[in-house]
Scaffold this motif. Structure first.
Motif, PDB file in Angstrom:
ATOM      1  N   ALA A 184       0.823  -1.206   0.000  1.00 27.69           N
ATOM      2  CA  ALA A 184       0.000   0.000   0.000  1.00 27.69           C
ATOM      3  C   ALA A 184       0.859   1.260   0.000  1.00 27.69           C
ATOM      4  CB  ALA A 184      -0.925   0.009   1.208  1.00 27.69           C
ATOM      5  N   GLY A 233     -15.749   3.676  -3.443  1.00 26.89           N
ATOM      6  CA  GLY A 233     -14.612   2.807  -3.190  1.00 26.89           C
ATOM      7  C   GLY A 233     -14.917   1.746  -2.148  1.00 26.89           C
ATOM      8  N   GLU A 265     -15.464   8.240  -2.021  1.00 28.65           N
ATOM      9  CA  GLU A 265     -15.048   7.288  -0.998  1.00 28.65           C
ATOM     10  C   GLU A 265     -16.098   6.194  -0.794  1.00 28.65           C
ATOM     11  OE1 GLU A 265     -14.113   9.444   2.530  1.00 28.65           O
ATOM     12  OE2 GLU A 265     -12.103   9.978   1.833  1.00 28.65           O
ATOM     13  N   THR A 307     -11.948   4.852  -5.823  1.00 27.95           N
ATOM     14  CA  THR A 307     -12.086   6.233  -5.352  1.00 27.95           C
ATOM     15  C   THR A 307     -11.343   7.189  -6.267  1.00 27.95           C
ATOM     16  OG1 THR A 307     -12.321   5.507  -3.062  1.00 27.95           O
ATOM     17  CG2 THR A 307     -11.646   7.780  -3.410  1.00 27.95           C
ATOM     18  N   GLU A 308     -10.093   6.826  -6.636  1.00 26.10           N
ATOM     19  CA  GLU A 308      -9.286   7.696  -7.479  1.00 26.10           C
ATOM     20  C   GLU A 308      -9.829   7.780  -8.895  1.00 26.10           C
ATOM     21  OE1 GLU A 308      -5.456   5.979  -7.137  1.00 26.10           O
ATOM     22  OE2 GLU A 308      -4.996   6.952  -5.221  1.00 26.10           O
ATOM     23  N   THR A 321      -9.282   2.062  -3.025  1.00 30.09           N
ATOM     24  CA  THR A 321      -8.473   3.209  -3.446  1.00 30.09           C
ATOM     25  C   THR A 321      -8.554   3.425  -4.943  1.00 30.09           C
ATOM     26  OG1 THR A 321      -6.946   2.798  -1.615  1.00 30.09           O
ATOM     27  CG2 THR A 321      -6.148   4.175  -3.407  1.00 30.09           C
ATOM     28  N   THR A 322      -8.462   2.340  -5.710  1.00 34.83           N
ATOM     29  CA  THR A 322      -8.529   2.449  -7.174  1.00 34.83           C
ATOM     30  C   THR A 322      -9.867   3.016  -7.616  1.00 34.83           C
ATOM     31  OG1 THR A 322      -7.042   0.565  -7.410  1.00 34.83           O
ATOM     32  CG2 THR A 322      -8.361   1.178  -9.336  1.00 34.83           C
TER      33      THR A 322
END
Length: 471
Positions: free
Chosen positions: A216, A431, A428, A417-418, A414-415
């Motif tokens: 991470a 995600g 968020e 969300t981004e 994370t992927t």
């Protein structure tokens, strides 16, 4: 020796070890402010514990068989208390990370020995099912209690108080163990020590854990992550080769050749691949999206834990009524349904009552069913001299399921969300939803695999009826 008192002691040890994985996480922001550590340094305060805990479980289980289960339990608790005191006095982040690594080593020894003692004290059958239910209940409480206590102690006394609490509790448990556990219970069994196997297994598991939890920070495709993961896998292959030639192997190949044991450990890992990240993601959703304080985020998991405490003692009766096989499949089906429901229910403008509460109750019923049945299946065919080994194997499977699940599901969250160009809360939430749906897929896979599990017929030679096993 009163078995009820011994069970209370061993279950309390389980609660302490599970709580310790969560209690420090809540205090990390305060640690960073006090010691001047950045986010990368803080992440290793948590990761160091997970790496040594996961890497040493197998060695701890075998050491318990060879050195004595009670002795290894006391040694693990002493090491945990000493390392916790070092953490409480740590002047800088580096010392704190080292203390957490030693804490993980102590926890691995204590966890493997405590579980092995439970197997020795409670022969396979209804008594063991009830005992494992108590273990599951305390484990469920430990995750929430660690989060709640971490928030309370940090807020009232500062982050160092979380470490001193460990010192106190580990010392109390060690003193009680001296009085409650008969020295003849869990005595050492004859056998040599496989040094080459111990070194390759511990280093291999430790490097794989390092790659999973460190990915991470460094990136899952970075040279550091791939190098550590590749070296860990190479060492595990070397371990497999060593075990075939060793005169007293750490993990005898015939043990791993048992199909039911292999599948049961895979299922134990898959259970934690879904469950452990779920606790983390729900707490994060309550805090980062719904705006709860850390204490509120921990208390949001309290209803789930109360259901675990209520259902866990009944798991043995459910197994008796419908069988181990059906109970396990039911547990994984409920885990899949609850995780799926939770993922679909999350909204950026929701409330705890409308998004988390109802599916978390379903997950609370699923947790003891999958934990008890996978533990029963993974240890059902263990001879007295293999209890530490069986404990180390299933604990290692669960720990690496937790680490792998957290790495994969956080990466998914994370992927996703981004990838979204929307408001922070909505991104968020998307995600978290994607991560939970991935967890539901793991649970569905486990439910399908559980149908294939068939335990061998019990042999009187391998399953003594006497409760004095190991004395």
């Amino acid at each position: 020796m009163p078995r009820r008192g011994a069970l209370a002691l061993l279950a309390s040890t389980q609660l302490l070890l599970i709580a310790d994985t969560a209690i420090v996480n809540v205090a990390l922001p305060s640690v960073g402010a006090d010691l001047g550590s950045g986010s990368t340094g803080l992440s290793w305060v948590a990761n160091a514990y997970l790496i040594t805990f996961g890497g040493l479980l197998l060695l701890g289980g075998r050491a318990a068989d060879l050195l004595g289960h009670r002795r290894v339990l006391l040694g693990g608790l002493a090491l945990l208390a000493t390392a916790s005191a070092l953490g409480g006095l740590a002047p800088d982040a580096g010392t704190l990370v080292a203390a957490r690594a030693v804490q993980g080593a102590g926890a691995a020894l204590a966890a493997a020995a405590a579980f092995a003692l439970l197997l020795l004290l409670f022969p396979d059958g209804p008594a063991r099912h009830k005992a494992l239910g108590a273990f599951a209940a305390m484990g469920g409480l430990g995750g929430v209690l660690g989060t709640v206590l971490g928030g309370v102690l940090t807020g009232l006394l500062g982050w160092r108080a979380t470490f001193w609490l460990n010192v106190l509790l580990a010392a109390v448990l060690a003193v009680l163990a001296l009085g409650v556990l008969d020295p003849r219970t869990g005595r050492a069994f004859r056998g040599g020590f496989d040094l080459a196997g111990a070194l390759t297994a511990t280093a291999g598991l430790g490097l794989v854990a390092f790659a999973l939890v460190g990915g991470a920070d460094a990136g899952h495709l970075s040279g550091r992550t791939l190098g550590a993961g590749g070296a860990g896998l190479a060492l595990l292959l070397a371990f497999a080769a060593v075990e075939r030639r060793a005169t007293a192997p750490l993990v005898p190949p015939p043990v791993l050749a048992r199909p039911a044991l292999r599948l049961a450990n895979i299922l134990a890992a898959l259970a934690q691949t879904t469950l452990f990240p779920m606790f983390f993601l729900v707490s994060l959703y309550l805090q980062s999206v719904l705006g709860y304080a850390p204490l509120g985020g921990g208390l949001g998991l309290l209803p789930l834990s109360l259901v675990v405490v209520a259902v866990a003692p009944q798991t043995g009766r459910i197994i008796f009524r419908i069988g181990l096989h059906r109970t396990m499949t039911l547990g994984f089906a409920l885990l899949c349904a609850g995780t799926l429901w939770l993922g679909l229910a999350l909204t950026a403008d929701g409330t705890f009552a409308t998004t988390v509460l109802a599916p978390s109750l379903l997950l609370g019923a699923a947790l003891p069913l999958v934990m008890v049945t996978t533990n029963v299946a993974a240890t059902a065919d263990a001879a007295p001299e293999e209890t530490g080994l069986a404990s180390g194997l299933v604990n290692t499977a669960q720990q690496f399921g937790s680490v792998l699940g957290l790495a994969v599901l956080v990466a998914v969250a994370t992927t996703r969300t981004e990838a979204r160009d929307t408001a922070r809360a909505a991104a968020e939430t998307a995600g978290f939803r994607a991560a939970l749906l991935t967890g539901a897929a793991f649970a569905a896979l486990a439910a399908l695999l559980s149908v294939r599990l068939h335990l061998p017929e019990r042999s009187p030679k391998r399953h003594p009826s006497s409760t004095t096993t190991g004395q």
